[in-house]
Design an enzyme around this catalytic site. Structure first.
Site, PDB file in Angstrom:
ATOM      1  N   GLY A  16      70.523-112.249   0.681  1.00 19.65           N
ATOM      2  CA  GLY A  16      70.623-112.946   1.955  1.00 19.65           C
ATOM      3  C   GLY A  16      69.484-113.943   2.100  1.00 19.65           C
ATOM      4  O   GLY A  16      68.575-113.994   1.272  1.00 19.65           O
ATOM      5  N   PHE A  20      62.232-115.305   8.759  1.00 20.11           N
ATOM      6  CA  PHE A  20      60.980-114.993   9.441  1.00 20.11           C
ATOM      7  C   PHE A  20      60.001-116.159   9.308  1.00 20.11           C
ATOM      8  O   PHE A  20      59.826-116.721   8.226  1.00 20.11           O
ATOM      9  CB  PHE A  20      60.378-113.720   8.836  1.00 20.11           C
ATOM     10  CG  PHE A  20      59.043-113.319   9.399  1.00 20.11           C
ATOM     11  CD1 PHE A  20      58.883-113.132  10.764  1.00 20.11           C
ATOM     12  CD2 PHE A  20      57.953-113.121   8.562  1.00 20.11           C
ATOM     13  CE1 PHE A  20      57.654-112.747  11.286  1.00 20.11           C
ATOM     14  CE2 PHE A  20      56.726-112.734   9.067  1.00 20.11           C
ATOM     15  CZ  PHE A  20      56.569-112.557  10.435  1.00 20.11           C
ATOM     16  N   ASP A  43      69.417-113.308   7.765  1.00 18.30           N
ATOM     17  CA  ASP A  43      68.655-112.270   8.460  1.00 18.30           C
ATOM     18  C   ASP A  43      67.740-112.905   9.502  1.00 18.30           C
ATOM     19  O   ASP A  43      66.945-113.793   9.186  1.00 18.30           O
ATOM     20  CB  ASP A  43      67.815-111.483   7.451  1.00 18.30           C
ATOM     21  CG  ASP A  43      66.973-110.422   8.137  1.00 18.30           C
ATOM     22  OD1 ASP A  43      67.520-109.332   8.413  1.00 18.30           O
ATOM     23  OD2 ASP A  43      65.777-110.672   8.416  1.00 18.30           O
ATOM     24  N   TYR A  48      61.915-113.334  16.103  1.00 14.81           N
ATOM     25  CA  TYR A  48      61.621-114.510  15.268  1.00 14.81           C
ATOM     26  C   TYR A  48      61.744-115.813  16.058  1.00 14.81           C
ATOM     27  O   TYR A  48      61.357-116.875  15.567  1.00 14.81           O
ATOM     28  CB  TYR A  48      62.578-114.580  14.065  1.00 14.81           C
ATOM     29  CG  TYR A  48      62.506-113.430  13.107  1.00 14.81           C
ATOM     30  CD1 TYR A  48      61.529-112.435  13.211  1.00 14.81           C
ATOM     31  CD2 TYR A  48      63.429-113.319  12.068  1.00 14.81           C
ATOM     32  CE1 TYR A  48      61.488-111.372  12.318  1.00 14.81           C
ATOM     33  CE2 TYR A  48      63.381-112.254  11.167  1.00 14.81           C
ATOM     34  CZ  TYR A  48      62.424-111.295  11.305  1.00 14.81           C
ATOM     35  OH  TYR A  48      62.384-110.239  10.420  1.00 14.81           O
ATOM     36  N   LYS A  77      68.250-108.096  15.184  1.00 18.92           N
ATOM     37  CA  LYS A  77      67.561-106.848  15.496  1.00 18.92           C
ATOM     38  C   LYS A  77      67.179-106.727  16.968  1.00 18.92           C
ATOM     39  O   LYS A  77      66.820-107.718  17.612  1.00 18.92           O
ATOM     40  CB  LYS A  77      66.293-106.732  14.641  1.00 18.92           C
ATOM     41  CG  LYS A  77      66.535-106.989  13.154  1.00 18.92           C
ATOM     42  CD  LYS A  77      65.248-107.037  12.363  1.00 18.92           C
ATOM     43  CE  LYS A  77      65.486-107.500  10.940  1.00 18.92           C
ATOM     44  NZ  LYS A  77      65.628-108.970  10.839  1.00 18.92           N
ATOM     45  N   HIS A 110      64.595-102.880  15.259  1.00 24.67           N
ATOM     46  CA  HIS A 110      63.616-103.608  14.457  1.00 24.67           C
ATOM     47  C   HIS A 110      62.397-102.779  14.064  1.00 24.67           C
ATOM     48  O   HIS A 110      61.852-102.936  12.972  1.00 24.67           O
ATOM     49  CB  HIS A 110      63.165-104.856  15.218  1.00 24.67           C
ATOM     50  CG  HIS A 110      62.565-105.907  14.345  1.00 24.67           C
ATOM     51  ND1 HIS A 110      62.392-107.211  14.738  1.00 24.67           N
ATOM     52  CD2 HIS A 110      62.089-105.864  13.071  1.00 24.67           C
ATOM     53  CE1 HIS A 110      61.850-107.910  13.762  1.00 24.67           C
ATOM     54  NE2 HIS A 110      61.648-107.117  12.742  1.00 24.67           N
ATOM     55  N   ARG A 269      63.256-123.635  -4.384  1.00 21.42           N
ATOM     56  CA  ARG A 269      63.124-122.172  -4.369  1.00 21.42           C
ATOM     57  C   ARG A 269      64.298-121.505  -3.671  1.00 21.42           C
ATOM     58  O   ARG A 269      64.699-120.404  -4.044  1.00 21.42           O
ATOM     59  CB  ARG A 269      61.803-121.781  -3.700  1.00 21.42           C
ATOM     60  CG  ARG A 269      60.585-122.140  -4.535  1.00 21.42           C
ATOM     61  CD  ARG A 269      59.310-121.819  -3.809  1.00 21.42           C
ATOM     62  NE  ARG A 269      58.149-122.270  -4.554  1.00 21.42           N
ATOM     63  CZ  ARG A 269      56.940-122.414  -4.037  1.00 21.42           C
ATOM     64  NH1 ARG A 269      56.739-122.153  -2.745  1.00 21.42           N
ATOM     65  NH2 ARG A 269      55.925-122.827  -4.776  1.00 21.42           N
ATOM     66  N   ILE A 270      64.835-122.175  -2.653  1.00 25.13           N
ATOM     67  CA  ILE A 270      66.024-121.633  -1.985  1.00 25.13           C
ATOM     68  C   ILE A 270      67.146-121.448  -3.009  1.00 25.13           C
ATOM     69  O   ILE A 270      67.809-120.410  -3.046  1.00 25.13           O
ATOM     70  CB  ILE A 270      66.481-122.562  -0.838  1.00 25.13           C
ATOM     71  CG1 ILE A 270      65.456-122.534   0.308  1.00 25.13           C
ATOM     72  CG2 ILE A 270      67.857-122.146  -0.317  1.00 25.13           C
ATOM     73  CD1 ILE A 270      65.731-123.565   1.393  1.00 25.13           C
ATOM     74  N   ASN A 273      66.168-118.667  -5.752  1.00 22.05           N
ATOM     75  CA  ASN A 273      66.234-117.293  -5.245  1.00 22.05           C
ATOM     76  C   ASN A 273      67.657-116.749  -5.178  1.00 22.05           C
ATOM     77  O   ASN A 273      67.867-115.538  -5.101  1.00 22.05           O
ATOM     78  CB  ASN A 273      65.593-117.208  -3.853  1.00 22.05           C
ATOM     79  CG  ASN A 273      64.092-117.403  -3.881  1.00 22.05           C
ATOM     80  OD1 ASN A 273      63.461-117.300  -4.928  1.00 22.05           O
ATOM     81  ND2 ASN A 273      63.508-117.680  -2.722  1.00 22.05           N
TER      82      ASN A 273
END
Length: 317
Positions: A16, A20, A43, A48, A77, A110, A269-270, A273
């Site tokens: 996912g 954050f 997420d 956040y 959450k 959470h 990096r997105i 990953n």
């Protein structure tokens, strides 16, 4: 993409996109890149302060026919300052409005401790609510499934004892547990507990949260540990497979049966990953990475920004 089947009948992607510390235009751009890459699991949390941005982007993709609601999997959450049964309805309704959704795919508690917000916006200024009753809160969480606001429910930052108490007294079982888990904090006993109880363990801080640690002036509990993505064992294995250390670490966690939610706002990096399913670590490399576990000495997040948190009867660590 690999998926985990849920008892509720749905399926959760094994990778996912974490959000954050991402807000505003930066998050909006990152979400669009993530969606274009293929991410369909996102997420977030009330705490956040970014649910409205996520809702805007997801709604744009759905409205444009580039994604369907059914293929998206959104995790959010109940905030710790909402950890009272009478507050659950209020906060999930707020999340649904901000996310522009009719239901949440996975709704989590959470944090195992409760707080009084008292008009404060900073966690460091909130006071402990020591009356936190997990079973009463969980009963209200179950109601969210019954009334259709949530497809599934789970926990975050709960220990084994606290999770077992829910399992022993629930009508609807927790489907997931989202806890810190990475190279230096592998928590094998929690991994096994979740496996035995058909709970999907979601790893957060999977890559070490370097930027967050610098921002919050945090270090590993054991200050002798090298930066996670510079760990010599990890770097050596990454070179062997022709992958980045981050990709190997995410694959390592995934091969142990966990979901991962890496966060990045860097386009390269997105994409990287997300690309962890075209190779598999052999048993020797898995064992080499397991040997880097530092137990509690590797924990990053202890929520010590909350005043006197260790005095709360439900502090999980």
């Amino acid at each position: 993409m690999e998926f985990y089947k849920l008892q509720s009948g749905g399926k959760m992607p094994a990778v996912g996109f974490g959000t954050f510390l991402a807000t505003g235009v930066e998050l909006e751009k990152s979400l669009n890149i993530a969606l274009e890459t293929g991410y369909r699991c996102f997420d977030t949390a009330v705490g956040y302060n970014n649910e409205s941005v996520i809702g805007k982007v997801l709604n744009e993709w759905i409205s444009a026919g580039k994604a369907t609601r059914e293929e998206l999997f959104v995790i959010t959450k109940l905030p710790s300052y909402g950890n009272r049964p009478e507050d659950v309805d209020k906060y999930i309704k707020q999340s649904l409005q901000d996310l522009q959704l009719d239901y949440i795919d996975m709704y989590l508690i959470h944090l195992s401790i409760g707080l009084f917000k008292n008009g404060k916006s900073e966690y460091s200024e909130m006071e402990l609510d020591k009356s936190t009753d997990h079973l009463k809160i969980w009963k209200k969480m179950e109601e969210q499934v019954v009334n259709g606001r949530a497809k599934s429910i789970g926990l975050s930052n709960f220990n084994i004892k606290q999770t077992q108490k829910i399992l022993d007294n629930c009508k609807i079982r927790p489907e997931s547990l989202q806890n810190e888990n990475h190279l230096y904090l592998q928590s094998p006993e929690v991994v096994e507990f979740c496996r035995l109880n058909d709970i999907v363990l979601i790893s957060y801080s999977s890559l070490g949260m370097k930027s967050f640690r610098e921002l919050a002036t945090l270090s590993w509990n054991n200050k002798q540990l090298p930066e996670m993505l510079e760990n010599e064992v990890l770097v050596k294995i990454a070179k062997k497979y022709g992958k980045t250390p981050a990709q190997v670490l995410l694959r390592f966690i995934n091969q142990k049966g966990m979901s991962v939610i890496p966060k990045s706002t860097t386009p390269k990096r997105i994409v990287e990953n997300f690309q962890i399913f075209d190779f598999k670590l052999n048993s020797a490399d898995m064992d080499a990475l397991r040997s880097q576990d530092n137990g509690e000495g590797g924990r990053i997040v202890r929520f010590t920004m909350i005043k006197n948190i260790e005095d709360h009867p439900e502090y999980p660590f």
